[in-house]
Write an enzyme that holds these catalytic residues in place. Structure first.
Site, PDB file in Angstrom:
ATOM      1  N   THR A 221      -3.040 141.012  73.027  1.00  0.00           N
ATOM      2  CA  THR A 221      -3.726 142.097  73.664  1.00  0.00           C
ATOM      3  C   THR A 221      -3.625 143.373  72.825  1.00  0.00           C
ATOM      4  O   THR A 221      -4.375 144.307  72.835  1.00  0.00           O
ATOM      5  CB  THR A 221      -3.054 142.452  74.940  1.00  0.00           C
ATOM      6  OG1 THR A 221      -3.098 141.194  75.654  1.00  0.00           O
ATOM      7  CG2 THR A 221      -3.513 143.660  75.772  1.00  0.00           C
TER       8      THR A 221
ATOM      9  N   GLN B 294      14.540 125.052  86.408  1.00  0.00           N
ATOM     10  CA  GLN B 294      13.305 126.073  86.666  1.00  0.00           C
ATOM     11  C   GLN B 294      13.899 127.537  87.022  1.00  0.00           C
ATOM     12  O   GLN B 294      13.107 128.391  87.019  1.00  0.00           O
ATOM     13  CB  GLN B 294      12.932 125.592  87.966  1.00  0.00           C
ATOM     14  CG  GLN B 294      12.143 124.267  87.682  1.00  0.00           C
ATOM     15  CD  GLN B 294      11.602 123.724  88.947  1.00  0.00           C
ATOM     16  OE1 GLN B 294      11.505 124.192  89.925  1.00  0.00           O
ATOM     17  NE2 GLN B 294      10.779 122.340  88.789  1.00  0.00           N
TER      18      GLN B 294
HETATM   19  N1  ASN Z   1      -3.152 136.970  76.337  1.00  0.00           N
HETATM   20  C1  ASN Z   1      -2.294 138.023  75.648  1.00  0.00           C
HETATM   21  C2  ASN Z   1      -1.795 137.395  74.544  1.00  0.00           C
HETATM   22  O1  ASN Z   1      -0.586 136.388  74.687  1.00  0.00           O
HETATM   23  C3  ASN Z   1      -1.336 138.770  76.357  1.00  0.00           C
HETATM   24  C4  ASN Z   1      -0.964 139.858  75.736  1.00  0.00           C
HETATM   25  O2  ASN Z   1      -0.983 140.106  74.678  1.00  0.00           O
HETATM   26  N2  ASN Z   1      -0.369 140.814  76.575  1.00  0.00           N
HETATM   27  O3  ASN Z   1      -2.441 137.300  73.331  1.00  0.00           O
END
Ligand code: ASN
Length: 332
Positions: free
Chosen positions: A11, A267
């Site tokens: 992200t 878990q």
């Molecule tokens: N879906 C993204 C990833 O893992 C989530 C993130 O980076 N916050 O690449």
């Protein structure tokens, strides 16, 4: 201090597309802009962008190896390393890299963000500057992960929130450092036997299976058909399974008879698996299942794939589960 940055995706460098966020931001430009005006000289920073950049949900052991290869190929040109990574599987990658780099001798800090770098409200700036601060302090050791306000050992950390800026925690091991003025560092000595000359990561067939109330032996048997190379069970509490369910423990016993290692995790995020503490975990322990102690699920999974990649199978593989390679487990 010379710093090498490996950008893998996530992200942090994503932009909008008609089908959701995808990699596409000018990471290199943003990074050098961030460093400009700080005590870090731009000519002391090198940058690699892996190809392709990925959402870390798509990561495989081959992607772990691409990170290891990039770090090793810049080993002599830099004093410390930062890996920019998506948050979804960052703790799998940081654990995996820790096993493959026990002889590296230089610190590697993973980081990423919950929001992309271009947004006013982003946590990318705080996380990357935190990772930079961790490496220039000279106090970060081994492979670690910086996120929110915390530095955590890379093989002791889990993603605990899909949205909070404090998205990672280490419920079984605690923090290495906490930001502040000044940062507070905890004493740390990774206890591990290391691994000389590791073979590269390759993809392996590991079945990760959750226990849930009402699961039947037939469902479980079907989940292990065809047979995987290893099984990682997410059991209850200290490693209990529904042992009263007719035939259920026999499924595990058959796998073990066939030479397939059965590794039992919990878990619970904060756990110390103690097989045989209850009758409900005793039968699979007697059949040869092995517990993950206080390892995270991510560290246990990456360790199984690491051991399979080294060519270990069956009992030989299982014997390494309780032995720390890079500080991922508290020795019993
Ligand atoms: N879906 C993204 C990833 O893992 C989530 C993130 O980076 N916050 O690449």
């Amino acid at each position: 201090m010379r710093i090498h940055i490996t950008y893998t995706g996530g992200t942090i460098g994503m932009v909008d597309s008609p089908h959701g966020l995808v990699p596409g931001a000018d990471m290199r430009g943003w990074l050098y802009g961030l460093i400009d005006g700080t005590q870090i000289a731009a000519d002391q920073v090198s940058f690699t962008q892996l190809d392709p950049l990925i959402d870390s949900s798509c990561a495989t052991p081959e992607n772990w190896q691409a990170i290891v290869d990039d770090l090793r190929s810049h080993r002599d040109e830099a004093d410390a390393f930062i890996v920019l990574h998506g948050t979804d599987t960052m703790s799998y990658s940081s654990a995996a890299v820790s096993y493959a780099l026990t002889d590296f001798g230089k610190s590697v800090v993973f980081t990423g963000s919950q929001y992309p770098l271009g947004m006013v409200e982003t946590d990318a700036t705080a996380n990357v500057t935190g990772a930079l601060n961790a490496v220039i302090s000279g106090r970060a050791q081994g492979v670690s992960l910086f996120f929110g306000h915390h530095l955590i050992a890379g093989n002791r950390v889990s993603k605990v929130s899909s949205w909070a800026f404090e998205g990672f925690a280490a419920p079984s091991a605690g923090l290495l450092a906490q930001t502040g003025a000044p940062w507070h560092w905890e004493p740390y000595a990774a206890d591990g036997r290391g691994w000389a000359d590791p073979k590269p990561y390759t993809r392996h067939d590991v079945a990760v299976v959750d226990m849930a109330p009402g699961i039947t032996a037939a469902r479980l048997e079907a989940m292990f058909t065809p047979r995987p190379e290893a099984v990682l069970v997410r059991a209850y509490g200290v490693g209990n399974v529904p042992a009263d369910e007719p035939g259920l423990t026999d499924v595990f016993a058959r796998l073990l008879d066939e030479g397939i290692p059965v590794v039992v995790a919990s878990q619970c995020q904060q756990a110390r698996v103690l097989l045989g503490h209850y009758e409900a975990g005793d039968a699979i322990a007697r059949a040869g299942a092995i517990g993950t102690g206080d390892m995270t699920l991510e560290a246990a999974y990456a360790k199984i794939v690491f051991l399979l990649s080294q060519g270990l199978r069956g009992r030989e593989l299982a014997a390494w589960i309780p032995r720390p390679i890079a500080g991922e487990i508290t020795a019993a």
